[in-house]
Design a protein around this motif. Structure first.
Motif, PDB file in Angstrom:
ATOM      1  N   ASP A   1      18.969  -7.164 -24.123  1.00 33.09           N
ATOM      2  CA  ASP A   1      18.071  -7.699 -23.107  1.00 33.09           C
ATOM      3  C   ASP A   1      18.377  -7.100 -21.745  1.00 33.09           C
ATOM      4  N   TYR A   2      19.663  -6.869 -21.462  1.00 28.39           N
ATOM      5  CA  TYR A   2      20.054  -6.269 -20.183  1.00 28.39           C
ATOM      6  C   TYR A   2      19.460  -4.869 -20.037  1.00 28.39           C
ATOM      7  N   ILE A   3      19.599  -4.051 -21.069  1.00 26.50           N
ATOM      8  CA  ILE A   3      19.080  -2.679 -21.021  1.00 26.50           C
ATOM      9  C   ILE A   3      17.555  -2.678 -20.952  1.00 26.50           C
ATOM     10  N   SER A   4      16.923  -3.528 -21.737  1.00 25.92           N
ATOM     11  CA  SER A   4      15.456  -3.563 -21.723  1.00 25.92           C
ATOM     12  C   SER A   4      14.931  -4.039 -20.372  1.00 25.92           C
ATOM     13  N   SER A   5      15.686  -4.915 -19.698  1.00 23.73           N
ATOM     14  CA  SER A   5      15.280  -5.354 -18.357  1.00 23.73           C
ATOM     15  C   SER A   5      15.381  -4.204 -17.371  1.00 23.73           C
ATOM     16  N   LYS A   6      16.458  -3.433 -17.445  1.00 24.75           N
ATOM     17  CA  LYS A   6      16.592  -2.258 -16.583  1.00 24.75           C
ATOM     18  C   LYS A   6      15.465  -1.249 -16.868  1.00 24.75           C
ATOM     19  N   ALA A   7      15.150  -1.075 -18.141  1.00 24.66           N
ATOM     20  CA  ALA A   7      14.149  -0.080 -18.536  1.00 24.66           C
ATOM     21  C   ALA A   7      12.743  -0.449 -18.068  1.00 24.66           C
TER      22      ALA A   7
ATOM     23  N   GLN B   1       9.841   7.938   7.228  1.00 26.58           N
ATOM     24  CA  GLN B   1       9.585   6.529   7.552  1.00 26.58           C
ATOM     25  C   GLN B   1       9.847   5.576   6.378  1.00 26.58           C
ATOM     26  N   PRO B   2      11.058   5.552   5.848  1.00 23.85           N
ATOM     27  CA  PRO B   2      11.336   4.638   4.740  1.00 23.85           C
ATOM     28  C   PRO B   2      11.527   3.200   5.213  1.00 23.85           C
ATOM     29  N   ILE B   3      11.205   2.268   4.335  1.00 26.17           N
ATOM     30  CA  ILE B   3      11.550   0.852   4.518  1.00 26.17           C
ATOM     31  C   ILE B   3      12.457   0.488   3.355  1.00 26.17           C
ATOM     32  N   VAL B   4      13.677   0.061   3.636  1.00 31.12           N
ATOM     33  CA  VAL B   4      14.648  -0.256   2.592  1.00 31.12           C
ATOM     34  C   VAL B   4      14.656  -1.764   2.365  1.00 31.12           C
ATOM     35  N   ALA B   5      14.487  -2.185   1.115  1.00 30.84           N
ATOM     36  CA  ALA B   5      14.356  -3.614   0.827  1.00 30.84           C
ATOM     37  C   ALA B   5      14.786  -3.903  -0.611  1.00 30.84           C
ATOM     38  N   GLY B   6      14.495  -5.118  -1.059  1.00 32.58           N
ATOM     39  CA  GLY B   6      14.829  -5.516  -2.432  1.00 32.58           C
ATOM     40  C   GLY B   6      16.136  -6.268  -2.508  1.00 32.58           C
TER      41      GLY B   6
ATOM     42  N   SER C   1      17.640  -5.324  -9.156  1.00 32.09           N
ATOM     43  CA  SER C   1      18.587  -5.832 -10.144  1.00 32.09           C
ATOM     44  C   SER C   1      17.887  -6.042 -11.481  1.00 32.09           C
ATOM     45  N   SER C   2      18.677  -6.208 -12.524  1.00 35.43           N
ATOM     46  CA  SER C   2      18.099  -6.523 -13.843  1.00 35.43           C
ATOM     47  C   SER C   2      17.379  -7.861 -13.806  1.00 35.43           C
ATOM     48  N   PHE C   3      17.893  -8.814 -13.003  1.00 39.08           N
ATOM     49  CA  PHE C   3      17.255 -10.127 -12.877  1.00 39.08           C
ATOM     50  C   PHE C   3      15.842  -9.975 -12.308  1.00 39.08           C
ATOM     51  N   GLN C   4      15.719  -9.125 -11.284  1.00 40.14           N
ATOM     52  CA  GLN C   4      14.411  -8.917 -10.662  1.00 40.14           C
ATOM     53  C   GLN C   4      13.461  -8.180 -11.590  1.00 40.14           C
ATOM     54  N   LEU C   5      13.961  -7.138 -12.247  1.00 37.59           N
ATOM     55  CA  LEU C   5      13.101  -6.316 -13.097  1.00 37.59           C
ATOM     56  C   LEU C   5      12.621  -7.054 -14.331  1.00 37.59           C
ATOM     57  N   LYS C   6      13.444  -7.952 -14.849  1.00 43.42           N
ATOM     58  CA  LYS C   6      13.044  -8.716 -16.041  1.00 43.42           C
ATOM     59  C   LYS C   6      11.752  -9.490 -15.785  1.00 43.42           C
TER      60      LYS C   6
ATOM     61  N   ALA D   1       0.816  -1.215   0.000  1.00 48.73           N
ATOM     62  CA  ALA D   1       0.000   0.000   0.000  1.00 48.73           C
ATOM     63  C   ALA D   1       0.850   1.265   0.000  1.00 48.73           C
ATOM     64  N   ALA D   2       2.130   1.144   0.339  1.00 51.47           N
ATOM     65  CA  ALA D   2       3.004   2.319   0.440  1.00 51.47           C
ATOM     66  C   ALA D   2       3.535   2.717  -0.933  1.00 51.47           C
ATOM     67  N   PRO D   3       3.811   4.010  -1.145  1.00 52.43           N
ATOM     68  CA  PRO D   3       4.463   4.416  -2.389  1.00 52.43           C
ATOM     69  C   PRO D   3       5.847   3.789  -2.485  1.00 52.43           C
ATOM     70  N   ILE D   4       6.267   3.506  -3.722  1.00 55.84           N
ATOM     71  CA  ILE D   4       7.497   2.761  -3.960  1.00 55.84           C
ATOM     72  C   ILE D   4       8.515   3.636  -4.674  1.00 55.84           C
ATOM     73  N   ILE D   5       9.752   3.569  -4.212  1.00 58.70           N
ATOM     74  CA  ILE D   5      10.892   4.193  -4.874  1.00 58.70           C
ATOM     75  C   ILE D   5      11.779   3.066  -5.390  1.00 58.70           C
ATOM     76  N   GLY D   6      12.016   3.017  -6.695  1.00 58.91           N
ATOM     77  CA  GLY D   6      12.829   1.966  -7.288  1.00 58.91           C
ATOM     78  C   GLY D   6      14.160   2.500  -7.770  1.00 58.91           C
ATOM     79  N   ILE D   7      15.246   1.796  -7.444  1.00 59.44           N
ATOM     80  CA  ILE D   7      16.592   2.233  -7.812  1.00 59.44           C
ATOM     81  C   ILE D   7      17.328   1.066  -8.463  1.00 59.44           C
ATOM     82  N   THR D   8      17.863   1.304  -9.666  1.00 59.14           N
ATOM     83  CA  THR D   8      18.643   0.275 -10.341  1.00 59.14           C
ATOM     84  C   THR D   8      19.828   0.911 -11.052  1.00 59.14           C
ATOM     85  N   GLY D   9      20.687   0.077 -11.601  1.00 64.10           N
ATOM     86  CA  GLY D   9      21.896   0.531 -12.279  1.00 64.10           C
ATOM     87  C   GLY D   9      22.930  -0.565 -12.230  1.00 64.10           C
ATOM     88  N   SER D  10      23.964  -0.459 -13.041  1.00 61.63           N
ATOM     89  CA  SER D  10      25.009  -1.475 -13.040  1.00 61.63           C
ATOM     90  C   SER D  10      25.909  -1.351 -11.824  1.00 61.63           C
TER      91      SER D  10
END
Length: 476
Positions: free
Chosen positions: A202-208, A140-145, A169-174, A111-120
């Protein structure tokens, strides 16, 4: 988004009983799903299995049975590291069954808003830094992933007045489909994980996929100094903010070499971190030299973290103390100790050449580098200029030890030690540390920065880094 009844009554297979598999299995079971967990590992390697079975969850271990994936299965949730070539995954794709990672499930439970961070590179440092900033700002952030806490394990407990900061990660985002963060940041793109993705496309498209479901109510943050990141801007529907250490940006955070501040006279040149908001107003934050972490690449991480934190609701000027006080993350350019005038640093998280290059740039020189690990076909020759300019000796180990030796010799280094593989990986690290100690003199830096994944000798880069630190602390 919180869909409490989304999975009720559905047959779901969890492929891979790691921590994320354990957490997502429990959460789906709690929501009324009919869950089967499968892992090729034997029972003695899966201590979590008994806990799941005690809840009434079916656990199948030791192999992937032919009848695991049937037409009755509605969803396959796979561990991110399991390749799409695995037989159960291929069978699910043939039957038209959705294949996702636990990030997708977590999104539907949260239910909480999500901040997503990725990169090599820099994901963990930036994610942790953002959490630090938002905590200081009272948000009140919760850091996870990918940082270590599975998203699905905390998603259902996150409240609307909190925010979840995810390293992805790219693995998770794919393996995502509807995943929709409110704020999302792509730090950089480098050539890595190609053995999994099969190529950069495929790596870039997974990140995107991080941006795939965003709209104009959301904020996408891109590195203006990275051509691949910048090229994605035209495909993103969210409002674009940028960060840059090399140029002024329209909206976002950058280094201004002449911004007047309270800390310096207007006529004196400084290098200030400045945030420019959507109204064009500039907010002076801090001098680059005051950042709590060493290294040019940590300036980029700081710029990204500031931009993300402001997008999440923090006031730019409130971030100064967080920028000064943050001292980094374990295994990321982590100071270990000083011994006989030599500084020892653990950068085990450097699993590609770009990460090692950045670590070498963090110091002026006189570096004894410990490097090498899993051979994934990377070209280490791009490190030659950095070895030549900043490194006095190299100690190599792992599958790439001879490749790294040849690169060090090509750089003109005379002091090179090859540690042959041993049955005892800890003994190999101890030998590497001892060799580095012999090369180092007072004022030098001994740096573990492998430029390779750890899996040839160690279960993870964390274990590799921890063993290195133990070896350093054992020096007499």
């Amino acid at each position: 988004m919180n869909h409490p009844d989304m999975y009720r009554g559905e047959q779901i297979v969890i492929l891979g009983l790691a921590k994320s598999g354990f957490d997502v299995a429990k959460r789906l079971h709690e929501r009324g799903a009919i869950v089967t967990v499968n892992d090729k590992k034997e029972r003695h390697q899966c201590p979590e299995a008994s806990d799941l079975e005690a809840l009434g969850i079916c656990v199948v271990l030791g192999a992937h049975p032919d009848n695991l994936i049937t037409e009755q299965v509605k969803l396959l949730v796979k561990n991110p590291g399991i390749p799409y070539s695995a037989a159960p995954v291929q069978r699910a794709i043939e039957l038209g069954i959705d294949v996702v990672t636990e990030i997708e499930v977590g999104y539907h439970l949260c239910a909480a808003p999500i901040i997503g961070i990725t990169g090599s590179n820099g994901k963990t440092t930036t994610t942790t830094w953002v959490g630090h900033m938002l905590e200081d700002a009272g948000l009140q952030p919760i850091v996870a992933g990918n940082i270590g806490t599975p998203f699905s394990g905390i998603a259902a407990d996150a409240c609307e007045d909190q925010c979840v900061v995810l390293e992805l990660s790219s693995f998770q985002l794919k393996g995502t489909q509807q995943f929709h963060p409110h704020v999302a940041c792509l730090l950089n793109i480098a050539e890595t994980h190609l053995d999994y993705h099969g190529g950069m496309e495929d790596y870039i498209s997974s990140k995107a996929k991080l941006f795939a479901n965003m709209d104009t109510s959301d904020i996408a943050i891109l590195n203006a100094d990275d051509p691949t990141c910048s090229a994605l801007a035209s495909t993103v529907q969210a409002r674009i903010w940028n960060f840059s250490s090399k140029q002024e940006v329209k909206i976002g955070t950058y280094v201004d070499p002449s911004f007047p501040s309270d800390a310096s006279a207007a006529s004196e040149q400084t290098h200030r971190i400045v945030f420019r908001d959507e109204h064009g107003v500039k907010h002076d934050i801090i001098n680059v030299d005051e950042i709590g972490l060493p290294g040019r690449y940590n300036v980029d991480n700081a710029l990204a973290a500031v931009t993300i934190a402001v997008a999440a609701g923090a006031k730019p000027e409130s971030l100064r103390d967080s920028l000064r006080s943050f001292k980094g993350v374990e295994h990321r350019l982590e100071w270990v100790r000083e011994h006989q005038g030599v500084q020892y640093y653990n950068n085990s998280k450097a699993t590609n050449t770009i990460a090692t290059q950045m670590a070498l740039e963090a110091f002026q020189g006189n570096i004894v580098l410990i490097a090498g690990g899993l051979d994934r076909g990377l070209d280490f020759k791009e490190l030659v200029p950095y070895l030549r300019e900043r490194v006095k000796a190299v100690v190599t180990l792992g599958e790439t030890r001879h490749i790294f030796r040849d690169v060090a010799l090509d750089a003109g280094l005379k002091s090179v030690k090859v540690v042959d593989n041993k049955d005892d990986a800890a003994e190999a690290i101890q030998e590497a540390v001892s060799a580095a100690e012999q090369f180092a003199t007072e004022g030098d830096i001994v740096l573990l920065s492998p430029a390779c994944a750890s899996w040839d000798m160690f279960p993870s880069y964390e274990i590799r880094g921890s063993i290195f630190k133990e070896a350093v602390h054992s020096l007499k």
